[in-house]
Scaffold this active site. Sequence first.
Site, PDB file in Angstrom:
ATOM      1  CD  GLU A  77      -2.973  -0.729  -0.131  1.00  0.00           C
ATOM      2  OE1 GLU A  77      -3.018   0.402  -0.646  1.00  0.00           O
ATOM      3  OE2 GLU A  77      -3.605  -1.687  -0.603  1.00  0.00           O
ATOM      4  CE1 TYR A 119      -6.513   3.453  -0.179  1.00  0.00           C
ATOM      5  CE2 TYR A 119      -4.171   3.317   0.347  1.00  0.00           C
ATOM      6  CZ  TYR A 119      -5.264   2.894  -0.387  1.00  0.00           C
ATOM      7  OH  TYR A 119      -5.123   1.884  -1.308  1.00  0.00           O
ATOM      8  CG  LEU A 163       9.420   2.531  -5.746  1.00  0.00           C
ATOM      9  CD1 LEU A 163       9.157   1.804  -4.435  1.00  0.00           C
ATOM     10  CD2 LEU A 163       8.139   2.556  -6.569  1.00  0.00           C
ATOM     11  CG  ASP A 178      -7.415   5.039  -3.361  1.00  0.00           C
ATOM     12  OD1 ASP A 178      -8.643   4.988  -3.612  1.00  0.00           O
ATOM     13  OD2 ASP A 178      -6.579   4.323  -3.934  1.00  0.00           O
TER      14      ASP A 178
END
Length: 349
Positions: A40, A123, A83, A141
Amino acid sequence: MTEAEMLQQLPDRLLPWYRANRRELPWRGTREPYSIWISEIMLQQTRVEAVKGYYARFLEALPTVEALANCGDDRLRKLWEGLGYYSRVRNLKKAAQVIVSKYGGVFPREYADVLSLPGIGPYTAGAICSIAYDMPYPAVDGNVLRVLSRLLDDSSPIDLPENKKRYHDILKDCYPPCAGEFTQALMELGATVCGPNRKPDCQGCPCREMCLGFQRGTAETLPVKCPKRPRRTECLTVFLFSYDGKIAVQKRPEQGLLAGLWQFPNLPGTLELEGALRAASRWGLKPRGIYRQTERTHIFTHICWKMRGYYLEVSSPAEGFIWLTPEEIRRNAALPTAFRQFFEGIDHV
Ligand code: SF4
């Protein structure tokens, strides 16, 4: 019918569709909170395809909360290299250290405890608690907000905190016992059939009959968002100094943008060659030749870097830099994408 009553129909419509149509993804099927958490966090602001390889490598290198808590910062940044949004990985480590010190290395099971961990907001806490423990906590989200705004034909801006909270509260009341599947079904609808930046595929949608956006023809105009802050442009001159098969690199400060990552020496502003050579000599470097000049752009959330790169061979190394071979940079130095793009394709210098 109230919004809450309308959304009560969602599980019955969504779950059979999800079971028949879900994509197979590496993090689907696990109920292990550590793996769900890592996936996540990686998926925030990052495409699914880009995350797959990182996810597998990260879990292989750091298979447990303890391994993450004890991982050195440089190794951790290297695992995250490319990333982006590096504060995510700093917070992962901080949270892992809290889990080890406060919960004996066992991922907490209470929503409030999960939510209190560094880097975990409503979230992520909702995703972990629903998917790992089948607890009725929504994970709201951008994808889910878009789906809900279309289902309810709601033109109020989805990025207002009060709207996020309202959707979270309404959704919480319609959670079925298989909470994990429901969370993932909503995410899946928002990532595929009712996806971003394209026309929703209402004909293939299991929620078509209850969707006010579809019925009223407004779906394509939704969601509405608050106007974005304009992105500011910053110019930079980047230097790839090479000497004896090695390239000069530096570590960025531990605070601020790209904190603690590696970079090529750089200066604010766009320098012409003459100015670039003067800058090199101020660093104590004597360029013997320029073998390339190139322009690159990198976009962060609020900043756009316009960069000019000079590839300069120098006659001796200087203090203040670390000189590494391209292979050493690739293997050991976490180089953010903004700088890595100057380095791609270089095997030797
Ligand atoms: Fe989205 Fe269309 Fe489905 Fe409504 S019917 S939820 S707009 S895909």
